[in-house]
Design a protein around this motif. Sequence first.
Motif, PDB file in Angstrom:
ATOM      1  N   ALA A  60       0.822  -1.214   0.000  1.00 51.64           N
ATOM      2  CA  ALA A  60       0.000   0.000   0.000  1.00 51.64           C
ATOM      3  C   ALA A  60       0.854   1.262   0.000  1.00 51.64           C
ATOM      4  CB  ALA A  60      -0.935  -0.006   1.213  1.00 51.64           C
ATOM      5  N   SER A  61       1.975   1.236   0.693  1.00 54.62           N
ATOM      6  CA  SER A  61       2.831   2.425   0.755  1.00 54.62           C
ATOM      7  C   SER A  61       3.457   2.755  -0.594  1.00 54.62           C
ATOM      8  CB  SER A  61       3.934   2.239   1.801  1.00 54.62           C
ATOM      9  OG  SER A  61       4.904   1.320   1.343  1.00 54.62           O
ATOM     10  N   MET A  62       3.488   1.802  -1.488  1.00 52.61           N
ATOM     11  CA  MET A  62       4.069   2.026  -2.813  1.00 52.61           C
ATOM     12  C   MET A  62       3.053   2.573  -3.816  1.00 52.61           C
ATOM     13  SD  MET A  62       6.574  -1.259  -3.169  1.00 52.61           S
ATOM     14  CE  MET A  62       7.494  -0.513  -4.516  1.00 52.61           C
ATOM     15  N   PHE A  63       1.757   2.461  -3.503  1.00 46.29           N
ATOM     16  CA  PHE A  63       0.699   2.873  -4.419  1.00 46.29           C
ATOM     17  C   PHE A  63       0.513   4.386  -4.414  1.00 46.29           C
ATOM     18  CE2 PHE A  63      -1.964  -1.318  -4.059  1.00 46.29           C
ATOM     19  CZ  PHE A  63      -1.057  -1.970  -4.851  1.00 46.29           C
ATOM     20  N   ALA A  64       0.372   4.956  -5.618  1.00 45.23           N
ATOM     21  CA  ALA A  64      -0.042   6.354  -5.763  1.00 45.23           C
ATOM     22  C   ALA A  64      -1.541   6.432  -5.495  1.00 45.23           C
ATOM     23  CB  ALA A  64       0.273   6.855  -7.178  1.00 45.23           C
ATOM     24  N   ASP A  65      -2.030   7.605  -5.157  1.00 43.77           N
ATOM     25  CA  ASP A  65      -3.458   7.773  -4.858  1.00 43.77           C
ATOM     26  C   ASP A  65      -4.344   7.418  -6.051  1.00 43.77           C
ATOM     27  OD1 ASP A  65      -2.934   8.549  -2.249  1.00 43.77           O
ATOM     28  OD2 ASP A  65      -2.912  10.690  -2.748  1.00 43.77           O
ATOM     29  N   ASP A  66      -3.859   7.678  -7.260  1.00 42.36           N
ATOM     30  CA  ASP A  66      -4.664   7.458  -8.461  1.00 42.36           C
ATOM     31  C   ASP A  66      -4.293   6.175  -9.202  1.00 42.36           C
ATOM     32  OD1 ASP A  66      -2.156   8.301  -9.260  1.00 42.36           O
ATOM     33  OD2 ASP A  66      -2.906   9.640 -10.834  1.00 42.36           O
ATOM     34  N   ILE A  67      -3.795   5.179  -8.495  1.00 41.36           N
ATOM     35  CA  ILE A  67      -3.336   3.943  -9.119  1.00 41.36           C
ATOM     36  C   ILE A  67      -4.449   3.235  -9.901  1.00 41.36           C
ATOM     37  CG2 ILE A  67      -3.793   2.608  -7.019  1.00 41.36           C
ATOM     38  CD1 ILE A  67      -1.316   0.874  -7.793  1.00 41.36           C
ATOM     39  N   LEU A  68      -4.043   2.603 -10.978  1.00 34.07           N
ATOM     40  CA  LEU A  68      -4.920   1.714 -11.747  1.00 34.07           C
ATOM     41  C   LEU A  68      -4.372   0.305 -11.551  1.00 34.07           C
ATOM     42  CD1 LEU A  68      -7.018   0.946 -13.964  1.00 34.07           C
ATOM     43  CD2 LEU A  68      -5.179   1.328 -15.622  1.00 34.07           C
ATOM     44  N   LEU A  69      -5.235  -0.597 -11.110  1.00 32.57           N
ATOM     45  CA  LEU A  69      -4.863  -1.998 -10.932  1.00 32.57           C
ATOM     46  C   LEU A  69      -5.759  -2.808 -11.856  1.00 32.57           C
ATOM     47  CD1 LEU A  69      -3.197  -4.030  -9.204  1.00 32.57           C
ATOM     48  CD2 LEU A  69      -5.091  -4.023  -7.579  1.00 32.57           C
ATOM     49  N   ARG A  70      -5.129  -3.517 -12.801  1.00 33.34           N
ATOM     50  CA  ARG A  70      -5.918  -4.245 -13.796  1.00 33.34           C
ATOM     51  C   ARG A  70      -5.265  -5.579 -14.094  1.00 33.34           C
ATOM     52  NH1 ARG A  70      -6.077  -1.523 -19.386  1.00 33.34           N
ATOM     53  NH2 ARG A  70      -4.291  -2.848 -19.771  1.00 33.34           N
ATOM     54  N   ASP A  71      -6.087  -6.624 -14.146  1.00 35.77           N
ATOM     55  CA  ASP A  71      -5.612  -7.918 -14.618  1.00 35.77           C
ATOM     56  C   ASP A  71      -6.688  -8.532 -15.506  1.00 35.77           C
ATOM     57  OD1 ASP A  71      -7.510  -9.168 -12.928  1.00 35.77           O
ATOM     58  OD2 ASP A  71      -6.014  -9.747 -11.441  1.00 35.77           O
ATOM     59  N   TRP A  72      -6.598  -9.812 -15.755  1.00 31.93           N
ATOM     60  CA  TRP A  72      -7.518 -10.476 -16.666  1.00 31.93           C
ATOM     61  C   TRP A  72      -8.901 -10.674 -16.047  1.00 31.93           C
ATOM     62  CZ3 TRP A  72      -3.125 -12.063 -14.459  1.00 31.93           C
ATOM     63  CH2 TRP A  72      -3.182 -13.082 -13.509  1.00 31.93           C
ATOM     64  N   LYS A  73      -9.078 -10.359 -14.752  1.00 32.46           N
ATOM     65  CA  LYS A  73     -10.370 -10.517 -14.086  1.00 32.46           C
ATOM     66  C   LYS A  73     -10.963  -9.203 -13.583  1.00 32.46           C
ATOM     67  CE  LYS A  73      -9.487 -15.167 -12.314  1.00 32.46           C
ATOM     68  NZ  LYS A  73      -9.345 -15.976 -11.098  1.00 32.46           N
ATOM     69  N   ILE A  74     -10.134  -8.281 -13.149  1.00 32.29           N
ATOM     70  CA  ILE A  74     -10.633  -7.059 -12.504  1.00 32.29           C
ATOM     71  C   ILE A  74      -9.948  -5.815 -13.062  1.00 32.29           C
ATOM     72  CG2 ILE A  74     -11.230  -8.208 -10.335  1.00 32.29           C
ATOM     73  CD1 ILE A  74      -8.246  -6.017 -10.220  1.00 32.29           C
ATOM     74  N   SER A  75     -10.569  -4.677 -12.787  1.00 30.86           N
ATOM     75  CA  SER A  75      -9.965  -3.382 -13.083  1.00 30.86           C
ATOM     76  C   SER A  75     -10.496  -2.399 -12.046  1.00 30.86           C
ATOM     77  CB  SER A  75     -10.320  -2.910 -14.488  1.00 30.86           C
ATOM     78  OG  SER A  75      -9.733  -1.656 -14.752  1.00 30.86           O
TER      79      SER A  75
END
Length: 149
Positions: A60-75
């Motif tokens: 969590a400490s590495m994530f920017a506030d506006d992070i996009l997390l996407r894989d083959w199941k979720i976004s």
Amino acid sequence: MNNAIFNTKWMFPVLLMFITFWHFPISANTVKNNKEQPSNLNKFQYYLESYENMDINSVASMFADDILLRDWKISVKGKTEAIRETQKNFQSSESIVIEILRTFESANAVAGELKITVNSTEVLYVTDVVTFNSDGKITSVRAYIGRED
């Protein structure tokens, strides 16, 4: 002709200093801005190590506030949602082992071909493309499923 002028004992070091300082000037800003920041590759490796250890606080400490997390199941978009999805993965796993097979680094991103073993039984071949902002925070993680061959 005086051979002292062409004495190689002092000519080479003087020439080297001239080339170095003329073509590669060092300023206070160069030194100031060059404070041993970890490379994107180092940050990528630390992210994967933290993920493998299921260390939600480090991830969590590495994530920017506006992070996009996407894989083959979720976004998902935003730090809160990205942390929630990451925590779900951790809670549904007894163990995660990540082997980095290959990496490719650019100015603001790293792509890594990974072998991920979940619960010692499920093996996934994944390519993660992770981008970083100027503060070194992760702005996106895009994961693509692959196969062994």
